[in-house]
Design an enzyme around this catalytic site. Structure first.
Site, short mmCIF file in Angstrom:
data_model
loop_
_atom_site.label_atom_id
_atom_site.label_comp_id
_atom_site.label_asym_id
_atom_site.label_seq_id
_atom_site.Cartn_x
_atom_site.Cartn_y
_atom_site.Cartn_z
N GLU A 113 0.83 -1.21 0.00
CA GLU A 113 0.00 0.00 0.00
C GLU A 113 0.86 1.26 0.00
OE1 GLU A 113 -2.45 -1.41 3.34
OE2 GLU A 113 -4.17 -1.16 2.00
N GLU A 133 -3.97 -9.66 3.15
CA GLU A 133 -4.80 -9.38 4.32
C GLU A 133 -5.90 -10.40 4.56
OE1 GLU A 133 -3.54 -7.09 2.39
OE2 GLU A 133 -2.99 -5.30 3.51
N1 3HC Z 1 3.72 -8.01 11.90
C1 3HC Z 1 4.38 -8.42 13.00
N2 3HC Z 1 5.28 -9.40 12.98
C2 3HC Z 1 5.56 -9.97 11.81
C3 3HC Z 1 4.91 -9.61 10.62
C4 3HC Z 1 3.95 -8.56 10.69
N3 3HC Z 1 3.29 -8.13 9.61
N4 3HC Z 1 5.38 -10.37 9.61
C5 3HC Z 1 6.28 -11.19 10.14
N5 3HC Z 1 6.40 -10.95 11.46
C6 3HC Z 1 7.32 -11.60 12.39
C7 3HC Z 1 7.03 -13.06 12.56
O1 3HC Z 1 6.06 -13.27 13.57
C8 3HC Z 1 8.38 -13.59 12.95
O2 3HC Z 1 8.56 -13.27 14.30
P1 3HC Z 1 9.35 -14.25 15.30
O3 3HC Z 1 10.73 -14.36 14.74
O4 3HC Z 1 9.25 -13.57 16.61
O5 3HC Z 1 8.60 -15.54 15.23
C9 3HC Z 1 9.34 -12.74 12.15
O6 3HC Z 1 8.60 -11.57 11.80
C10 3HC Z 1 9.86 -13.38 10.89
O7 3HC Z 1 8.75 -13.82 10.13
P2 3HC Z 1 8.88 -15.05 9.14
O8 3HC Z 1 9.44 -16.21 9.87
O9 3HC Z 1 7.56 -15.21 8.48
O10 3HC Z 1 9.99 -14.49 8.13
P3 3HC Z 1 10.22 -14.79 6.60
O11 3HC Z 1 11.47 -14.09 6.26
O12 3HC Z 1 10.06 -16.23 6.32
O13 3HC Z 1 9.02 -14.05 5.84
C11 3HC Z 1 7.47 -12.27 5.35
C12 3HC Z 1 8.88 -12.66 5.85
C13 3HC Z 1 7.35 -12.68 3.89
C14 3HC Z 1 7.32 -10.78 5.48
C15 3HC Z 1 6.43 -13.04 6.19
O14 3HC Z 1 6.72 -12.84 7.55
C16 3HC Z 1 5.01 -12.63 5.98
O15 3HC Z 1 4.39 -13.09 5.05
N6 3HC Z 1 4.49 -11.79 6.91
C17 3HC Z 1 3.10 -11.41 6.94
C18 3HC Z 1 2.70 -10.55 5.81
C19 3HC Z 1 1.29 -10.05 6.00
O16 3HC Z 1 0.36 -10.79 6.20
N7 3HC Z 1 1.15 -8.74 5.89
C20 3HC Z 1 -0.13 -8.14 5.97
C21 3HC Z 1 -0.33 -7.59 7.33
S1 3HC Z 1 -1.90 -6.87 7.50
C22 3HC Z 1 -1.75 -5.35 6.84
O17 3HC Z 1 -0.74 -5.00 6.31
C23 3HC Z 1 -2.94 -4.45 7.01
C24 3HC Z 1 -2.85 -3.21 6.19
O18 3HC Z 1 -3.59 -3.36 5.01
C25 3HC Z 1 -3.38 -2.00 6.95
#
Ligand code: 3HC
Length: 661
Positions: A113, A133
């Protein structure tokens, strides 16, 4: 070289002026999430750029390997903190100076975004971009549903957002989400692009008109997305918001999007899906493996090329491994090759790979009937008939063939892997890798830690499963491991319900309404009834006579009703359609009568409650026995292997939260 002046806007956001371009870096490990501190820093940086004469343009990028991994999910469920992300995104889009996103890695959710609000997007060839999301039970909350369709059209935006599908940089470029892809870090190119843009009119995504589209194509995309939603609220809301993007002003669309985001964020479904998200991260942390490095695996051997073996082979080929498949004889090997090639053909048809991808995979594959070929393998997965004698004999042979440092993994569902390991001279190099059928599709792999499995072997099993794109869940040894143990308890309770008075079709309907892809009896018929029947016969001699035992399934099997493959099981399947069969009704009535049970009406609420409670009770037993590491691992197994609806969080989560159906 221009001046380099570091400026700090918050704990996580800083910038330096480079040749008249303010390069803003988000440094919020581990994934540069859009936390309150990050939002305020980024907003301050953009405002600073707007008023600072020395800055003619802005570049926004991420430190480390991520651009921005999304909103900070840990903040959800806590009181909101200003500035909210829409305010930041709005400031970026409205900035009087060009803002270029240098997308150095994943740009997900809020990350995309932010990028969409920039005036140009340049991504590394390793970046992935998406709005995932809905997987968290929410919709994008900072313009994703309104800006993405302005770049890619409504139909494509519906497809991507309602499924939460991310795309690689190449696809993002061809769709028009980004403007340029570069090898390596995009920051330098972004600085140059930002300088060029300083003298040009700005292209603000929010001001673009939506591309013209055939309404029928939009309808089809929406129908497809909704048909896959199965009880989840977020995809339908995402479809609605995206479809309306063209009908109203950006401001109206954004206001509706934000209100929907906030409403969904506090819903039970979103809470459950957040539990699943953090459960997956927790599952990756396996006690006893801290600091243990997995071994390098390049060649995977697969013994057996039936449904399971061929699926495992295709998964390994997709992940880039060299694969050696061994069958019992030349004829079986030929069939195995055809099966694998057929699965690759299907992948071409569905657009997942192209002809060149198929050819390249087949080059890495050898299929034969000589076990000696496995001398070249780093890890061998056995996927032969689930019989202890067959498996121990095979492992004895493999023990003499494979390298001393190679790993042997069994794909047994019910047998004791310790007994299989004992047939070799290297029980420490043996683990279970329990795949679920179809193995090239199903995400779950139970990685079984046997009594003597060496930590490095376990770590390697996990690493390989992960590279296959699977979700590995570590478990200890017991009959059925985590999934099938719970499934047996589920089956038992479902049969009690039938005896008590519920009809299989009522039970299936109740569970499907709850969100399961298929009810239990439909699943039994699909999987086949004969394996469970054989197990019950094996256990008959040692069964506690005081334990409740339902004989209906035995009667059905005695009648040759083994499920869908015989055209009859708990249901009949005329023309392949699941149909209630009066013959089964008669068997059920006779069995109830023989036990003197007066059938009663069982409500769908009772059906769901009892089945969930049975699963949770078995889960508690698995925890007490140390088979499962944590309750959330059990939830992941049941969600990813048995069709439990993820938006309900899993049986252990439901029990812990005291949620009622
Ligand atoms: N918020 C908080 N913590 C997060 C996070 C997030 N969005 N994404 C990842 N983390 C944390 C994980 O919990 C993990 O923490 P830990 O080490 O304490 O267990 C650490 O970051 C590493 O995460 P991964 O093991 O998943 O790391 P990878 O390198 O394998 O992957 C990534 C990285 C591709 C960014 C993956 O973490 C991912 O897909 N994250 C979620 C993405 C997501 O769903 N984003 C949308 C959020 S909602 C949003 O944005 C709303 C908006 O529209 C307003």
């Amino acid at each position: 070289m221009g001046e380099v002046t570091p400026i700090r806007f918050s704990e996580t956001v800083s910038a330096r002026l480079e040749n008249g371009v303010l390069v803003v870096t988000i440094d919020n490990p581990p994934v540069n999430a859009a936390s309150a501190d990050m939002r305020s820093g980024l907003l301050a940086a953009i405002r600073h750029a707007g008023t600072e004469d020395a800055a003619r343009a802005v570049v926004v990028t991420g430190a480390g390997k991520t651009f921005v991994g999304g909103a900070d999910i840990k903040e959800f469920g806590q009181p909101g903190t200003e500035p909210i992300l829409p305010e930041v995104v709005d400031a970026i889009e409205k900035c009087s100076k060009p803002v270029v996103a240098a997308i150095n890695g994943p740009a997900l959710g809020s990350g995309l975004e932010i990028a969409l609000a920039c005036h140009r997007r340049i991504a590394s060839d390793t970046a992935t971009l998406g709005l995932p999301e809905v997987k968290l039970g929410i919709v994008p909350g900072a313009g994703g549903t309104q800006r993405l369709p302005r770049l890619v059209g409504v139909a494509k935006a519906v497809e991507l957002i309602a499924a939460g599908r991310s795309v690689a940089a190449g696809e993002a470029l061809s769709l028009g989400i980004i403007d340029q892809v570069v090898a390596g870090n995009p920051a330098a190119g972004a600085v140059a692009a930002a300088r060029d843009l300083a003298s040009q009119p700005l292209r603000r995504t929010g001001e673009l008109a939506l591309p013209a589209e055939d309404p029928q194509v939009i309808d089809e995309a929406a129908d497809k997305a909704l048909s896959r939603a199965r009880g989840r609220a977020a995809p339908a809301e995402a479809v609605r918001l995206v479809r309306r993007a063209g009908e109203r002003s950006l401001a109206e669309g954004l206001a509706d999007e934000r209100a929907t985001f906030l409403r969904l964020r506090d819903s039970d479904q979103a809470k459950a899906l957040r539990h699943v998200f953090f459960a997956e991260r927790a599952a990756a942390k396996v006690p006893g493996l801290e600091g243990v490095e997995p071994r390098m695996v390049q060649t995977i051997g697969v013994v057996g090329s039936g449904l399971m073996g061929s699926g495992i082979a295709v998964s390994a080929l997709n992940a880039g491994y060299r694969v050696i498949v061994v069958e019992q004889n030349a004829e079986a090997a030929e069939k195995g090759f055809d099966r694998i090639a057929g699965l690759l053909d299907r992948a071409i048809k569905s657009g997942r790979i192209d002809a060149a991808g198929r050819a390249e995979r087949l080059q890495r594959l050898s299929v034969g009937s000589d076990l000696e070929a496995l001398a070249a393998a780093d890890l061998v997965v056995e996927a032969v008939f689930d019989d202890l004698d067959v498996k121990t004999k095979l492992f004895e042979k493999l023990d003499k063939i494979v390298r001393p440092d190679a790993i042997l993994a069994t794909n047994t569902s019910y047998l004791d892997p310790d007994a299989i390991a004992a047939a070799t001279s290297r029980p420490e190099r043996i683990c279970g890798l329990h795949f679920f059928s179809p193995a090239q599709v199903m995400r779950l792999v139970e990685v079984v830690r046997c009594a003597k499995t060496n930590p490095e072997v376990l770590a390697t099993g996990i690493a390989v499963a992960r590279r296959l794109g699977k979700l590995p869940i570590v478990c200890g040894v017991c009959e059925g491991f985590i999934g099938n143990r719970i499934f047996s308890a589920y089956r038992r309770e479902a049969e009690f319900l039938v005896e008590d008075g519920a009809w299989p079709q009522e039970i299936d309907a109740a569970m499907e309404d709850y969100g399961f892809a298929m009810g239990p009896f439909a699943v039994f018929d699909l999987a086949g009834l004969e394996i469970a029947w054989a197990r019950r016969k094996r256990q008959a001699a040692t069964r506690d006579p005081s334990q409740r035992y339902v004989e209906i399934a035995d009667r059905l099997c005695e009648m040759g009703r083994f499920g869908q493959k015989t055209g009859r099981g708990w249901y009949a399947y005329p023309d392949g359609k699941r149909t209630v069969d009066p013959e089964v009704t008669a068997v059920i009535e006779a069995c109830r009568k023989a036990k003197g049970i007066a059938p009663r009406q069982v409500s769908s609420g009772e059906i769901v409650s009892r089945l969930l409670a049975a699963m949770a009770a078995e889960g508690d037993a698995l925890l007490a026995e140390g088979i499962a590491e944590r309750a959330s691992d059990i939830d992941l197994v049941i969600i990813n292997g048995y069709g439990f609806p993820a938006h309900r969080g899993g049986p252990m989560y439901v029990a812990k939260e005291g949620l009622r159906p």
